[in-house]
Motif scaffolding. Structure first.
Motif, PDB file in Angstrom:
ATOM      1  N   GLY A  40      40.919  16.243  37.947  1.00  0.00           N
ATOM      2  CA  GLY A  40      42.214  16.564  38.811  1.00  0.00           C
ATOM      3  C   GLY A  40      43.615  15.497  39.278  1.00  0.00           C
ATOM      4  N   ARG A  41      43.767  14.898  38.051  1.00  0.00           N
ATOM      5  CA  ARG A  41      44.690  13.746  38.885  1.00  0.00           C
ATOM      6  C   ARG A  41      45.785  14.188  37.841  1.00  0.00           C
ATOM      7  N   LEU A  42      45.563  15.156  37.075  1.00  0.00           N
ATOM      8  CA  LEU A  42      46.913  15.076  36.460  1.00  0.00           C
ATOM      9  C   LEU A  42      48.017  15.659  35.884  1.00  0.00           C
ATOM     10  N   SER A  43      48.507  16.251  37.219  1.00  0.00           N
ATOM     11  CA  SER A  43      49.171  16.409  37.228  1.00  0.00           C
ATOM     12  C   SER A  43      49.866  16.408  38.811  1.00  0.00           C
ATOM     13  N   THR A  44      49.607  15.001  39.107  1.00  0.00           N
ATOM     14  CA  THR A  44      49.623  13.824  40.645  1.00  0.00           C
ATOM     15  C   THR A  44      50.656  13.287  40.197  1.00  0.00           C
ATOM     16  N   PRO A  45      51.656  12.681  40.909  1.00  0.00           N
ATOM     17  CA  PRO A  45      52.402  11.497  40.436  1.00  0.00           C
ATOM     18  C   PRO A  45      51.435  10.531  39.633  1.00  0.00           C
ATOM     19  N   PHE A  46      50.590  10.154  39.896  1.00  0.00           N
ATOM     20  CA  PHE A  46      49.859   9.095  39.738  1.00  0.00           C
ATOM     21  C   PHE A  46      49.687   9.340  38.135  1.00  0.00           C
ATOM     22  N   GLY A  47      48.896  10.565  37.742  1.00  0.00           N
ATOM     23  CA  GLY A  47      48.604  11.333  36.679  1.00  0.00           C
ATOM     24  C   GLY A  47      49.519  11.149  36.107  1.00  0.00           C
ATOM     25  N   GLU A  48      50.706  11.825  36.319  1.00  0.00           N
ATOM     26  CA  GLU A  48      52.094  11.821  35.371  1.00  0.00           C
ATOM     27  C   GLU A  48      52.288  10.853  35.246  1.00  0.00           C
ATOM     28  N   LYS A  49      52.425   9.930  35.517  1.00  0.00           N
ATOM     29  CA  LYS A  49      52.454   8.570  34.201  1.00  0.00           C
ATOM     30  C   LYS A  49      51.843   7.723  34.136  1.00  0.00           C
ATOM     31  N   ALA A  50      50.531   7.970  34.328  1.00  0.00           N
ATOM     32  CA  ALA A  50      49.889   7.772  33.009  1.00  0.00           C
ATOM     33  C   ALA A  50      49.387   8.095  31.901  1.00  0.00           C
ATOM     34  N   PHE A  51      50.122   9.678  32.073  1.00  0.00           N
ATOM     35  CA  PHE A  51      50.358  10.626  31.250  1.00  0.00           C
ATOM     36  C   PHE A  51      51.564  10.203  29.958  1.00  0.00           C
ATOM     37  N   SER A  52      52.578   9.449  31.372  1.00  0.00           N
ATOM     38  CA  SER A  52      53.743   9.429  30.378  1.00  0.00           C
ATOM     39  C   SER A  52      53.868   7.945  29.172  1.00  0.00           C
ATOM     40  N   ILE A  53      53.335   7.449  30.203  1.00  0.00           N
ATOM     41  CA  ILE A  53      53.003   5.751  29.593  1.00  0.00           C
ATOM     42  C   ILE A  53      51.596   5.966  27.964  1.00  0.00           C
ATOM     43  N   LEU A  54      51.455   6.881  28.494  1.00  0.00           N
ATOM     44  CA  LEU A  54      50.360   7.224  27.227  1.00  0.00           C
ATOM     45  C   LEU A  54      50.730   8.148  25.687  1.00  0.00           C
ATOM     46  N   LEU A  55      51.958   8.972  26.197  1.00  0.00           N
ATOM     47  CA  LEU A  55      52.873  10.660  25.156  1.00  0.00           C
ATOM     48  C   LEU A  55      53.695   8.397  24.651  1.00  0.00           C
ATOM     49  N   PHE A  56      54.370   8.035  25.462  1.00  0.00           N
ATOM     50  CA  PHE A  56      55.031   6.774  25.400  1.00  0.00           C
ATOM     51  C   PHE A  56      54.742   5.882  23.551  1.00  0.00           C
ATOM     52  N   GLN A  57      53.391   5.702  23.967  1.00  0.00           N
ATOM     53  CA  GLN A  57      52.529   5.248  22.925  1.00  0.00           C
ATOM     54  C   GLN A  57      51.988   5.655  21.658  1.00  0.00           C
ATOM     55  N   ASP A  58      52.080   7.005  21.994  1.00  0.00           N
ATOM     56  CA  ASP A  58      52.055   7.400  20.501  1.00  0.00           C
ATOM     57  C   ASP A  58      53.521   8.072  20.238  1.00  0.00           C
ATOM     58  N   LEU A  59      54.070   7.570  20.745  1.00  0.00           N
ATOM     59  CA  LEU A  59      55.957   8.118  20.047  1.00  0.00           C
ATOM     60  C   LEU A  59      56.059   6.470  19.257  1.00  0.00           C
ATOM     61  N   SER A  60      55.048   5.586  19.879  1.00  0.00           N
ATOM     62  CA  SER A  60      55.762   4.246  19.242  1.00  0.00           C
ATOM     63  C   SER A  60      54.494   3.552  17.941  1.00  0.00           C
ATOM     64  N   ILE A  61      53.816   5.046  17.579  1.00  0.00           N
ATOM     65  CA  ILE A  61      53.089   4.816  16.452  1.00  0.00           C
ATOM     66  C   ILE A  61      53.813   3.812  15.551  1.00  0.00           C
ATOM     67  N   VAL A  62      54.617   4.950  15.218  1.00  0.00           N
ATOM     68  CA  VAL A  62      55.755   4.635  14.005  1.00  0.00           C
ATOM     69  C   VAL A  62      55.975   3.387  13.686  1.00  0.00           C
ATOM     70  N   PRO A  63      57.603   3.431  15.104  1.00  0.00           N
ATOM     71  CA  PRO A  63      57.901   1.508  15.321  1.00  0.00           C
ATOM     72  C   PRO A  63      57.189   0.783  14.453  1.00  0.00           C
ATOM     73  N   LEU A  64      55.516   0.491  15.587  1.00  0.00           N
ATOM     74  CA  LEU A  64      54.618  -0.812  15.356  1.00  0.00           C
ATOM     75  C   LEU A  64      53.950  -0.859  13.931  1.00  0.00           C
ATOM     76  N   ILE A  65      54.288   0.440  13.299  1.00  0.00           N
ATOM     77  CA  ILE A  65      53.427   0.419  12.018  1.00  0.00           C
ATOM     78  C   ILE A  65      55.048   0.036  10.829  1.00  0.00           C
ATOM     79  N   THR A  66      56.265   0.014  11.477  1.00  0.00           N
ATOM     80  CA  THR A  66      57.145  -0.605  10.935  1.00  0.00           C
ATOM     81  C   THR A  66      57.656  -2.052  10.762  1.00  0.00           C
ATOM     82  N   ILE A  67      56.972  -2.601  12.514  1.00  0.00           N
ATOM     83  CA  ILE A  67      57.070  -3.842  12.342  1.00  0.00           C
ATOM     84  C   ILE A  67      55.964  -4.631  11.296  1.00  0.00           C
ATOM     85  N   ILE A  68      55.188  -4.554  11.884  1.00  0.00           N
ATOM     86  CA  ILE A  68      53.142  -5.209  10.687  1.00  0.00           C
ATOM     87  C   ILE A  68      53.877  -4.659   9.270  1.00  0.00           C
ATOM     88  N   ALA A  69      54.511  -3.214   9.017  1.00  0.00           N
ATOM     89  CA  ALA A  69      55.239  -4.028   7.400  1.00  0.00           C
ATOM     90  C   ALA A  69      56.260  -4.517   7.636  1.00  0.00           C
TER      91      ALA A  69
END
Length: 591
Positions: free
Chosen positions: A144-173
């Motif tokens: 039940g911590r996803l809506s807390t400030p702690f959970g929101e920061k963890a979620f924000s990082i994970l969401l950006f990690q998902d967005l970063s897949i495209v640039p990481l694939i580009t770097i490896i290419a």
């Protein structure tokens, strides 16, 4: 291979997978180590490198990745676009800093300590900067911590990690030593695809999904809701897959577009069982992919690397979390929570192998490193809880609940609201356990002879110590907006015999509780405001019987408005039912 043999093989694999998972997950749950570690061990035990009872781990992983897709869809359902906009600093600030700094630190460590070339170290270090969405988000949701400030920061990082897949694939290419694949789109085109796909999915949600679910809602067929929900997820994932983008990101956007839908709670209930099963299968498949031979050949190397990944990521995230406003203990807990490698590491290691940056043996070794780092997470979170729970160490007189408590009622939050509730219970000699996390409140209670225990009353382990398993009622009187729907669902699931009563901060908070089987939910200012309204009418000369009629009419209208607002998720719904200047009660009735 004939069709009958294929069916027999699928049934046998299903029996072995589910049977082994049931036994080990129950065992690991009983030991307090969590379900994820049970699934990983079960997969390693029956996989090709273990007893060899089940094969085709990669094929099963491809199917099981739908569990991550469904998980991100459910997270999107709980996240209104306005809330996502509010989190933009954490997503694009904290998230970017975490991926970049962890990636640089891990790449530098590998280059300095392993003898890999700079290109190989980058191709391995950047994927290790990512964390396991499939492991972390369910932990936050279940706690039940996803809506807390702690959970929101963890979620924000994970969401950006998902967005970063495209640039990481580009770097490896860009680092690739292999001949260019003419069928693979260039990095800049993937970026264009990402923006275009997000815009397209938003329009799809607004123009097609919401009208579709209104139509299905009118028909009242539950099976159609399930089919439409799965169709939505699969369509979003398929579009992103066709564009070589993150399928989980597509599902998240589709869920977010339905966050305002009056049917989102029903969708969540329909999709959740599929998510749970597929996510369990995902961790089974990850365990099956663990190359035990690679670990056995170089155990010190693999274990040392897994420990180094956890330590480096914990340290970097701790520093960043402090810079982004978290207290030291929360920052440390966040570092431990996100310290493991992630499922997208397997995808990026395969990309690095295809780009001839690393040998197949290195891909197996680092796949084992990711899996072992994921296995450490339950242990690290146990350590984190022990550490965070010491935050009151400088106040040795603050005492938490003791095991064996058996109060009839638990009051969480002993502020001005909780004090009144507790007094009324004590008036009838009800045995009440009081919990609060503010030292000043505990001190004030002691001044009046009240024993108030220290702790976060939203945590299941603390509620158990306080006697929640035998309590007849658990009353949440918390004086802020941090008590989330997910936290309440977790408490209700853990203690189904107890009546759950909730103090809602405001009308929006009350709307968010719609559909939960609560014994009672009270808007904190509502009754006192109605009483003040009665006194105000009396002061301007309205007769007592007319004041009673006004109160009854107002309560009836407010209840109808609240129900309609909860269904639509919009505070402006049924605003014509409000009393406004020039529209007294009689005129509205006549209209």
């Amino acid at each position: 291979m004939n069709e009958e043999h294929v069916t027999t093989l699928l049934l046998r694999d299903g029996v072995v997978l589910l049977g082994t998972a049931l036994v080990l997950v129950i065992l690991f749950r009983r030991l307090g180590l969590g379900a994820v570690l049970g699934y990983l061990v079960a997969g390693a035990l029956i996989g090709p490198q273990g007893l060899g009872l089940v094969g085709d781990a990669e094929g099963k992983l491809g199917i099981a990745e739908l569990g991550i897709v469904l998980l991100l869809f459910l997270v999107g359902l709980d996240l209104h676009p306005s809330r996502l906009f509010r989190l933009r600093r954490d997503i694009f600030g904290f998230g970017l800093a975490q991926v970049a700094l962890c990636g640089v630190a891990l790449s530098a460590f590998l280059f300095a300590s392993t003898g890999f070339s700079m290109a190989a170290a980058i191709a391995l270090g950047l994927p290790l900067a990512l964390s396991s969405t499939a492991q972390v988000l369910p932990m936050l949701r279940s706690a039940g911590r996803l809506s807390t400030p702690f959970g929101e920061k963890a979620f924000s990082i994970l969401l950006f990690q998902d967005l970063s897949i495209v640039p990481l694939i580009t770097i490896i290419a860009a680092l690739s030593r292999a001949p260019a694949d003419p069928s693979a789109p260039p990095g800049w085109l993937l970026a264009v695809y990402t923006v275009g796909a997000i815009i397209g999915l938003v329009l799809f949600g607004r123009l097609i999904l919401n009208p579709l679910f209104r139509l299905i809602g009118g028909l009242g067929e539950r099976e159609l809701f399930i089919a439409a929900g799965l169709f939505t997820v699969m369509t979003a994932a398929a579009v992103m897959e066709a564009l070589h983008l993150s399928t989980a990101l597509g599902a998240f956007i589709a869920g977010m577009m339905l966050a305002d839908s009056p049917y989102r709670h029903e969708l969540e209930a329909d999709i959740e069982p599929f998510r749970t099963i597929l996510l369990g299968l995902f961790f089974l498949a990850v365990g099956m992919l663990l190359d035990l031979n690679a670990v056995a050949m170089r155990p010190v190397f693999v274990l040392s690397l897994a420990a180094a990944v956890v330590a480096i990521k914990t340290g970097v995230i701790f520093v960043l979390a402090r810079l982004f406003g978290l207290a030291s203990r929360q920052a440390f807990a966040l570092g431990l929570l996100l310290s493991q490698g992630g499922e997208f590491g397997f995808v990026l290691f395969a990309q690095a192998k295809a780009a001839q940056l690393i040998a197949p043996e290195a891909a197996s070794l680092f796949g084992a490193v990711v899996t072992l780092s994921m296995a450490t997470t339950p242990f690290l979170m146990m350590l984190s809880r022990r550490f965070v729970n010491k935050k009151a160490a400088d106040r040795g007189d603050l005492e938490g609940p003791h095991a064996g408590a058996e109060g009839s009622a638990i009051v969480v939050g002993y502020g001005r609201f909780g004090q009144t509730v507790a007094q009324m219970l004590m008036a009838k000699a009800v045995d009440v356990t009081l919990i609060d996390n503010a030292a000043a409140t505990i001190d004030r209670g002691q001044d009046f002879g009240m024993k108030v225990y220290y702790g976060d009353g939203r945590r299941l382990d603390l509620l158990r110590l306080a006697g929640a398993e035998t309590a007849r009622a658990i009353i949440f009187c918390i004086d802020d907006r941090t008590l989330s729907r997910d936290e309440l669902k977790t408490v209700m699931s853990a203690f189904p015999h107890a009546a759950i009563l909730v103090r809602a901060y405001d009308r929006r908070s009350l709307m968010s509780l719609s559909g939960l089987d609560l014994a009672a939910s009270v808007r904190e200012m509502f009754e006192s405001a109605v009483l003040m309204g009665r006194h105000a009418l009396e002061a301007v000369g309205i007769p007592a019987e007319e004041i009673d009629r006004v109160e009854d009419e107002y309560r009836e209208r407010d209840a109808i408005r609240l129900e309609l607002q909860s269904q639509s998720g919009d505070l402006r719904t049924a605003k014509n039912m409000m009393f406004r200047p020039g529209n007294p009660m009689e005129e509205i009735k006549e209209g």
